[in-house]
Design a protein around this motif. Structure first.
Motif, mmCIF file in Angstrom:
data_model
loop_
_atom_site.group_PDB
_atom_site.id
_atom_site.type_symbol
_atom_site.label_atom_id
_atom_site.label_comp_id
_atom_site.label_asym_id
_atom_site.label_seq_id
_atom_site.Cartn_x
_atom_site.Cartn_y
_atom_site.Cartn_z
ATOM 1 N N HIS B 77 0.564 -1.904 0.554
ATOM 2 C CA HIS B 77 1.409 -1.321 1.588
ATOM 3 C C HIS B 77 1.671 0.165 1.377
ATOM 4 O O HIS B 77 1.568 0.960 2.301
ATOM 5 C CB HIS B 77 2.724 -2.098 1.613
ATOM 6 N N ARG B 78 2.009 0.537 0.155
ATOM 7 C CA ARG B 78 2.411 1.920 -0.065
ATOM 8 C C ARG B 78 1.311 2.763 -0.711
ATOM 9 O O ARG B 78 1.577 3.835 -1.227
ATOM 10 C CB ARG B 78 3.664 1.969 -0.923
ATOM 11 N N ALA B 79 0.083 2.253 -0.689
ATOM 12 C CA ALA B 79 -0.993 2.982 -1.352
ATOM 13 C C ALA B 79 -1.315 4.260 -0.587
ATOM 14 O O ALA B 79 -1.093 4.363 0.611
ATOM 15 C CB ALA B 79 -2.228 2.107 -1.421
ATOM 16 N N GLY B 135 -6.745 4.217 -9.875
ATOM 17 C CA GLY B 135 -5.544 3.743 -10.537
ATOM 18 C C GLY B 135 -4.294 4.359 -9.958
ATOM 19 O O GLY B 135 -3.263 3.709 -9.809
ATOM 20 N N TYR B 136 -4.390 5.646 -9.584
ATOM 21 C CA TYR B 136 -3.218 6.353 -9.097
ATOM 22 C C TYR B 136 -2.934 6.003 -7.654
ATOM 23 O O TYR B 136 -1.780 5.865 -7.256
ATOM 24 C CB TYR B 136 -3.453 7.856 -9.255
ATOM 25 N N GLY B 137 -4.004 5.829 -6.878
ATOM 26 C CA GLY B 137 -3.828 5.595 -5.451
ATOM 27 C C GLY B 137 -3.300 4.224 -5.117
ATOM 28 O O GLY B 137 -2.708 4.022 -4.064
ATOM 29 N N SER B 138 -3.489 3.244 -6.012
ATOM 30 C CA SER B 138 -3.067 1.887 -5.640
ATOM 31 C C SER B 138 -1.586 1.644 -5.838
ATOM 32 O O SER B 138 -1.083 0.609 -5.411
ATOM 33 C CB SER B 138 -3.822 0.815 -6.410
ATOM 34 N N ARG B 139 -0.882 2.536 -6.521
ATOM 35 C CA ARG B 139 0.561 2.386 -6.689
ATOM 36 C C ARG B 139 0.925 1.063 -7.331
ATOM 37 O O ARG B 139 1.714 0.293 -6.795
ATOM 38 C CB ARG B 139 1.253 2.467 -5.343
ATOM 39 N N SER B 140 0.314 0.782 -8.430
ATOM 40 C CA SER B 140 0.669 -0.430 -9.146
ATOM 41 C C SER B 140 0.734 -0.072 -10.617
ATOM 42 O O SER B 140 -0.036 0.768 -11.086
ATOM 43 C CB SER B 140 -0.381 -1.501 -8.884
ATOM 44 N N THR B 141 1.674 -0.677 -11.332
ATOM 45 C CA THR B 141 1.804 -0.369 -12.761
ATOM 46 C C THR B 141 0.533 -0.731 -13.503
ATOM 47 O O THR B 141 0.090 -0.014 -14.383
ATOM 48 C CB THR B 141 2.976 -1.165 -13.360
ATOM 49 N N PHE B 142 -0.032 -1.854 -13.125
ATOM 50 C CA PHE B 142 -1.238 -2.316 -13.800
ATOM 51 C C PHE B 142 -2.369 -1.310 -13.600
ATOM 52 O O PHE B 142 -3.053 -0.930 -14.542
ATOM 53 C CB PHE B 142 -1.654 -3.679 -13.245
#
Lengths: 394, 337
Positions: B77-79, B135-142
């Motif tokens: 959603h917030r990517a 990694g940065y664009g997906s907005r997930s800690t993982f």
């Protein structure tokens, strides 16, 4: 979600076990913050459904809070509403990797209330099946440990062994996983024709396969040693203080095994050693598990050599109505001490049943030893505890 | 007809066609490699592997591609949309473009750049950019953890990778891949893996890290960060990331074969196949790819700190020492070189 106290306590971690923390100067100068990370409940390495709330400083964990309860199925309440024999299939589903021990603990507790005599052959078969069940649980757990370290292959070798034991179990009990084999007063049925020979043949084969398929491939591996040695180290004092049982306790050097120290059933007649190790880390737990598999093989051989003849079911009567009182059954499951407390009010359903599963207790380790380790070290530590989701949530 | 042929010989059009050919080759290679990977894994693990689609399962990659194309492309959603969707392309294009300078046979190389080795180093570094974008664009800690690991790993392993190349460049005296291959002619004892054995091993290890394969697949780290930088990808964007992984694995193998195992040079001179020497190149590359897969399915994964220690404290010193040994030998025994 958690109190500020815990949070600051976690951040004040000064001596990490394997990880490295940003130095306080750098942290203050650049205003570095920790990240919160939510691992699970849907996570491949969480042994079922476990949620960890982690606070990370880079890759170092400064706080770890396990959240249980995602597989809660009200085992204890359901047990109160069923008649005594009908509870056994419920216990099967508590620790689904080592079902036999679950049945055994409950049956021992109720038999204490009933004061019934178990025929020796039934006792021997119970011990025999329990040891098979232990192998069936220990070997895949080695596979899981390696899987979580990133090696995919050992799990398939481990499951080959599990499948073969399951086939044996299927012939004896009629089921591959949820056996419902140990009954109040004995076991469901005698071993089928030719089964002891078949078991003997399998156990000999397993003994010869253990070295090349598991130990040689794993033990000398530099990466395995680097990833497991010194990781998740616990002192014996701490282990006793937390009430750990099973492999996590024995790998610290404390010799405690219910089968040895509070023998039940056929275990009095068996000659076996309690496997311990001094290191108390993940590698030691691996060595302990391998040692226990060897001991189980030894016990199975002894039982098969001296299997008594006779009945497999005691004189129970049609309707089971224990007198008022309570009974406790303690067994050594593959994960530690499993105890069942049954309270009877004289009716044909239990008044209260409590299952003391080793997983619930051993899981405390996560909170205690994970902070200070690197994030990837959580996986081998889970392998050390080797919990089963069904058992910690019940 | 003649005009068409003349047109084909025009440099821009030739390059365009070659690039299309290379792209076709790399995409197919990725498909074939997924199949090979699964078969190798299966035989290591006492299973059969894919054997249902087509004869002996050979059409499995095609089925996979159809599945990937028809799958919905889910975006968090917030990517950050442009970074999120640009990342697979930024990863795939460099991995495919380096193939332009790889010599397949004596006269088969798309662009024989005189700085081919530098081109290779530069483009593989860009691959790390795509990883960080993902990694940065997906907005997930993982994903973020995966990207952090990826960036650290790529930067540290770039150093031994480049250092281990230097020995070969010193010996051959050229930065062009074709010249490096030509200087290894005359039987396998002339190949550079013998005088440069420590460099060869270092390059191989750094190459495994560069291709992000076990035991150095930390950016993915499937047991702790479940896929790392590509955890949020699905459908064809995921497929493109996979394709670029396989392409970079094949690329590292091809470069290893070119620099240290004589490229398209036959092991003995009487086995020279002329224009068909690409067969030797293919065999060598395939063997190295097989060793990659063998390692992938046998070994556990290292931890980040151990990985960095290994790179900086073992590989880099080994490279530096052997660089001095090579330079000293060239200075003292000029007759041999």
């Amino acid at each position: 979600m958690l109190g500020e106290e815990r949070r600051t306590e976690g951040t004040a971690l000064t001596q990490p076990a394997s990880g490295r923390l940003a130095s306080p100067d750098i942290r203050d100068e650049f205003g570095l913050e920790t990240i919160d990370m939510n691992m699970g409940p849907q996570h491949p390495a969480m042994h079922g459904l476990l949620r960890l709330i982690l606070e990370l400083d880079g890759e170092t964990v400064v706080r770890c809070d396990p959240v249980m309860g995602y597989l809660h199925r009200s085992k204890e309440k359901i047990s109160e509403n069923r008649m005594y024999p009908a509870v056994i299939p419920i216990t099967d589903r508590i620790d689904y990797m080592n079902n036999m021990a679950m049945e055994y603990g409950y049956c021992l507790a109720v038999e204490k209330l009933l004061d019934v005599e178990i025929p020796p052959r039934a006792d021997a078969i119970r011990a025999l099946m329990n040891e098979f069940s232990r192998i069936m649980s220990h070997i895949p757990s080695l596979g899981f440990l390696l899987l979580e370290l990133g090696a995919f292959t050992p799990i398939l070798y481990a499951f080959r062994e599990r499948e073969r034991i399951q086939s044996i179990m299927e012939e004896v009990t009629g089921a591959r996983m949820m056996f419902h084999y140990i009954r109040l007063g004995g076991v469901k049925a005698d071993l089928p024709e030719g089964m002891p020979e078949k078991m003997w043949e399998y156990i000999e084969g397993l003994e010869s396969r253990l070295q090349p398929d598991f130990i040689d491939l794993i033990e000398g591996n530099e990466i395995f040693i680097a990833r497991t040695r010194g990781v998740g180290k616990i002192t014996p004092e701490k282990a006793v203080e937390m009430g750990l049982t099973g492999v996590p306790l024995r790998c610290t050097g404390v010799e405690f095994d219910v089968r040895k120290h509070y023998p039940y059933g056929w275990y009095e007649n068996l000659d076996f050693d309690v496997v311990t190790d001094q290191a108390g880390d993940v590698e030691a737990s691996y060595r302990c598990r391998i040692g226990e598999v060897r001991q189980s093989i030894r016990m199975i051989k002894q039982i098969l050599q001296s299997l008594p003849e006779g009945e497999v079911m005691g004189d129970m009567g049609r309707r089971i109505r224990p007198t008022e009182g309570d009974g406790i059954g303690r067994v050594e499951s593959a994960r530690g001490e499993y105890a069942v407390h049954v309270v009877s009010d004289g009716s044909d359903t239990p008044y209260r049943v409590h299952y003391r599963t080793p997983c619930t207790v051993n899981m405390q380790l996560l909170q205690e030893i994970v902070p200070g380790h690197y994030l990837p070290d959580i996986m081998p530590i889970m392998g050390l505890i080797d919990p089963v989701s069904g058992a910690w949530d019940k | 007809m003649q005009t068409v042929l003349n047109l084909l010989e025009a440099e821009p059009i030739r390059l365009l066609l070659s690039f299309a050919l290379i792209l076709f080759l790399v995409l197919n290679l990725a498909g074939i490699l997924t199949f090979a990977e699964r078969k190798v894994a299966a035989y290591i693990q006492l299973r059969y592997g894919p054997n249902r689609v087509g004869p002996r399962g050979f059409l499995q990659p095609a089925a996979d591609v159809v599945k990937l194309f028809t799958k919905e492309n889910v975006m968090p959603h917030r990517a950050d949309m442009w970074i999120f969707l640009g990342a697979p392309i930024a990863m795939f294009l460099p991995a495919a473009a380096v193939w332009l300078v790889v010599p397949f046979a004596p006269r088969s190389v798309v662009a024989d750049l005189n700085v081919g080795v530098v081109f290779f180093i530069a483009l593989t570094s860009i691959g790390a950019l795509g990883l960080i974008m993902a990694g940065y664009g997906s907005r997930s800690t993982f994903s973020l953890l995966g990207a952090m690991r990826g960036a650290a790993q790529m930067i540290s392993y770039e150093v031994p990778l480049i250092l281990s190349l230097l020995g070969v460049i010193m010996l051959s005296g050229s930065l062009s891949f074709q010249d490096v291959v030509n200087s290894q002619s005359g039987g396998f004892w002339h190949w550079y893996f013998l005088p440069q054995l420590p460099m060869f091993i270092t390059f191989y290890i750094a190459g495994v890290a560069e291709a992000r394969r076990v035991p150095f697949d930390l950016p993915e780290g499937e047991s702790e960060i479940v896929g790392g930088f590509m955890v949020e990808y699905s459908g064809m964007t995921w497929g493109l990331i996979q394709a670029s992984e396989f392409a970079s694995m094949a690329l590292v193998s091809a470069i290893t074969a070119t620099l240290f195992l004589g490229g398209w040079q036959p092991p003995f001179e009487f086995l020279d196949l002329g224009n068909f020497n690409w067969l030797w190149f293919a065999i060598k590359t395939a063997l190295i790819i097989f060793t990659f897969q063998w390692i992938r399915w046998s070994l556990p994964r290292l931890r980040m700190d151990q990985l960095m220690d290994f790179g900086w404290k073992i590989l880099v010193p080994v490279c530096l020492i052997w660089l001095f040994v090579t330079a000293g030998a060239m200075l003292l025994l000029p007759s041999v070189f």
